[in-house]
Design an enzyme around this catalytic site. Structure first.
Site, PDB file in Angstrom:
ATOM      1  N   GLU A  19      -5.363   8.958  10.768  1.00 37.23           N
ATOM      2  CA  GLU A  19      -4.968   9.048   9.370  1.00 37.23           C
ATOM      3  C   GLU A  19      -6.151   8.690   8.472  1.00 37.23           C
ATOM      4  OE1 GLU A  19      -1.621   6.413   9.068  1.00 37.23           O
ATOM      5  OE2 GLU A  19      -2.856   4.636   8.737  1.00 37.23           O
ATOM      6  N   LEU A  65      -8.378   4.199   3.622  1.00 34.55           N
ATOM      7  CA  LEU A  65      -8.679   3.839   2.244  1.00 34.55           C
ATOM      8  C   LEU A  65      -9.475   2.548   2.228  1.00 34.55           C
ATOM      9  CD1 LEU A  65      -5.259   4.641   0.525  1.00 34.55           C
ATOM     10  CD2 LEU A  65      -7.270   6.111   0.769  1.00 34.55           C
ATOM     11  N   HIS A  87      -2.848  -4.156   1.240  1.00 33.59           N
ATOM     12  CA  HIS A  87      -1.885  -4.044   2.334  1.00 33.59           C
ATOM     13  C   HIS A  87      -0.653  -4.840   1.914  1.00 33.59           C
ATOM     14  CE1 HIS A  87      -1.219  -4.225   6.989  1.00 33.59           C
ATOM     15  NE2 HIS A  87      -0.087  -4.097   6.323  1.00 33.59           N
ATOM     16  N   GLU A 107       5.452  -1.490   6.408  1.00 32.91           N
ATOM     17  CA  GLU A 107       4.111  -1.767   5.903  1.00 32.91           C
ATOM     18  C   GLU A 107       3.562  -0.560   5.135  1.00 32.91           C
ATOM     19  OE1 GLU A 107       1.411  -3.746   8.396  1.00 32.91           O
ATOM     20  OE2 GLU A 107       2.934  -5.030   9.305  1.00 32.91           O
ATOM     21  N   ARG A 130      10.464  -6.301  14.415  1.00 31.80           N
ATOM     22  CA  ARG A 130      10.563  -7.677  14.904  1.00 31.80           C
ATOM     23  C   ARG A 130      10.339  -8.633  13.747  1.00 31.80           C
ATOM     24  NH1 ARG A 130       5.251  -8.885  14.372  1.00 31.80           N
ATOM     25  NH2 ARG A 130       3.726  -7.281  14.893  1.00 31.80           N
TER      26      ARG A 130
END
Length: 454
Positions: free
Chosen positions: A203, A206, A211, A278, A294
């Protein structure tokens, strides 16, 4: 109120095993902890109602050996297994084995874990659910030629990731064409070595982004609760060092959009239990990265700002109960920060520093939480992760939470034979004007030159 289970086995070690044992005790459940030889004197073993030795250590993969864990559960009458994080926590095969033996796995359904545990497949599923993803592949790439074609299509830099990856491992950032094929081969080899699966996907990468992750809780009735977001941008080699909630400095409306997307993604796959979606945030654009099926290491910051015991909710949901009224009625407030204190030397590329701790005095004071299983005389093992403690602070606003964290870290005393910690680096970050102004990105440590190799 009757406990959701009579007995629950904790299939983990260290601070997270102790954390789960404590929630089980508050719920009125008996706890069973499995342990390797290296952990025979651990705090979790001492606090559990029952402890079962399952192997000598990493050479036999004790915590990763599903038959030994299941046998321990059957021998002790455990009705459920809480996997913590790491080890077997995202292993759908383990969840299936538990089900075949009449044991409840405290986590999402095995088929959901299998779908989302394949990071490339997760990208495809979330795209179908309407979540934006970074340009790249939604299927694993099988040859170097395919990687070169993807690079020509989406441009550089890009990142090659293990399809079965997690925890920041099995990744390689590529900034030039010359690095492309060697990085592809190296990542495949690393993925095979770490995860037993050499599939990788690609992918766009950036450079200067944030994050940000979203904590969700979902029950069997289809109720999906978003407990807000956490910023995890202070990283080294994709490993998180500092996490905080709420994320500050984001464009207006970004958090609401992230929560909307996470809830939509959870509903699309029938997710149950605790999970983390995320994202990468670059300016006004948000892009889905992956789902962690999890409990996260950084879950305490969310607990501090919401007052919700995430582990307790996990256990309730696994028992077929709905999300509690307390969780559904939460009101977020204030700011929380978590710093991971590891037995590592930042001046030597974060080299692990195992050894016996001779003096251990954790910080205290108002609104300071320390999640740890360490104590004087405990040996930081070379066999496992180097985490010693997580320090979490809460305050009415971010500035006070930072000041409280710096004070807490200054109080922390850890001395031992050859043991060094990340505390000096953490305090350096907390004092840095860029971090104070919430100007940090995932490239922050390397750009600031804070004793970390790029």
């Amino acid at each position: 109120m009757n406990p959701p289970f009579d007995t629950v086995l904790v299939a983990n070690r260290g601070e997270i095993a102790l954390r789960v044992v404590r929630s089980l005790r508050e719920l009125g459940c008996r706890s069973v902890v499995v342990y390797s030889t290296a952990d025979r004197d651990s705090a979790a073993v001492r606090q559990a109602d029952t402890a079962v030795h399952i192997g000598p250590g990493p050479s036999k993969k004790s915590y990763l050996y599903a038959p030994a864990v299941v046998e321990a559960a059957l021998q002790t009458g455990a009705q459920a297994v809480h996997p913590g994080y790491g080890f077997l926590s995202e292993d759908p095969d383990f969840a299936e084995i538990c089900a075949e033996n009449g044991i409840t796995f405290i986590g999402p359904a095995p088929e959901v874990m299998a779908e989302l545990g394949d990071k490339a497949r997760a990208r495809r599923l979330m795209t179908e659910a309407g979540l934006p993803v970074l340009p790249g592949t939604t299927d694993p790439v099988g040859t170097a030629a395919e990687v070169e074609e993807v690079a020509s299509r989406i441009g550089l830099p890009l990142i090659i990731k293990a399809a079965a990856g997690g925890g920041g491992r099995g990744m390689a950032v590529v900034r030039s064409r010359d690095e492309l094929v060697p990085a592809y081969r190296a990542t495949r080899a690393a993925a095979q070595a770490v995860f037993g699966d050499d599939r990788v996907y690609v992918e766009r990468f950036l450079e200067n982004a944030r994050h940000v992750e979203v904590q969700v809780l979902a029950d069997g009735s289809g109720e999906v609760l978003c407990l807000g977001e956490r910023d995890c941008s202070v990283q080294r080699n994709h490993q998180k060092l500092i996490e905080e909630s709420p994320a500050v400095g984001l464009p207006p409306g970004t958090v609401d959009e992230l929560c909307r997307q996470a809830a939509a993604g959870a509903r699309a796959v029938g997710y149950t239990g605790a999970g983390t979606f995320e994202f990468i945030v670059a300016g006004d654009e948000v892009s889905f990265i992956e789902v962690n099926c999890r409990l996260q290491v950084e879950h305490p910051v969310t607990e501090q700002v919401t007052g919700v015991d995430i582990v307790r909710e996990q256990i309730r949901v696994a028992a077929g109960l709905p999300l509690s009224a307390e969780a559904l009625g939460f009101r977020a407030g204030g700011a929380s920060i978590e710093c991971r204190v590891n037995a590592e030397d930042p001046a030597r590329g974060f080299a692990p520093c195992p050894g016996r701790i001779t003096s251990f005095v954790p910080p205290g004071g108002p609104f300071v939480r320390v999640d740890t299983a360490a104590f004087p005389g405990w040996r930081v093992p070379s066999e496992y992760d180097s985490l010693i403690a997580k320090v979490i602070t809460w305050a009415p606003d971010r500035e006070q939470a930072i000041e409280r964290m710096d004070r807490a870290l200054a109080e922390f005393r850890i001395e031992g034979e050859g043991v060094r910690t990340t505390i000096p680096l953490l305090r350096e970050v907390l004092a840095d004007p860029v971090f104070r102004a919430a100007g940090h990105t995932t490239s922050y440590l390397a750009e600031r030159g804070l004793r970390v190799a790029a």
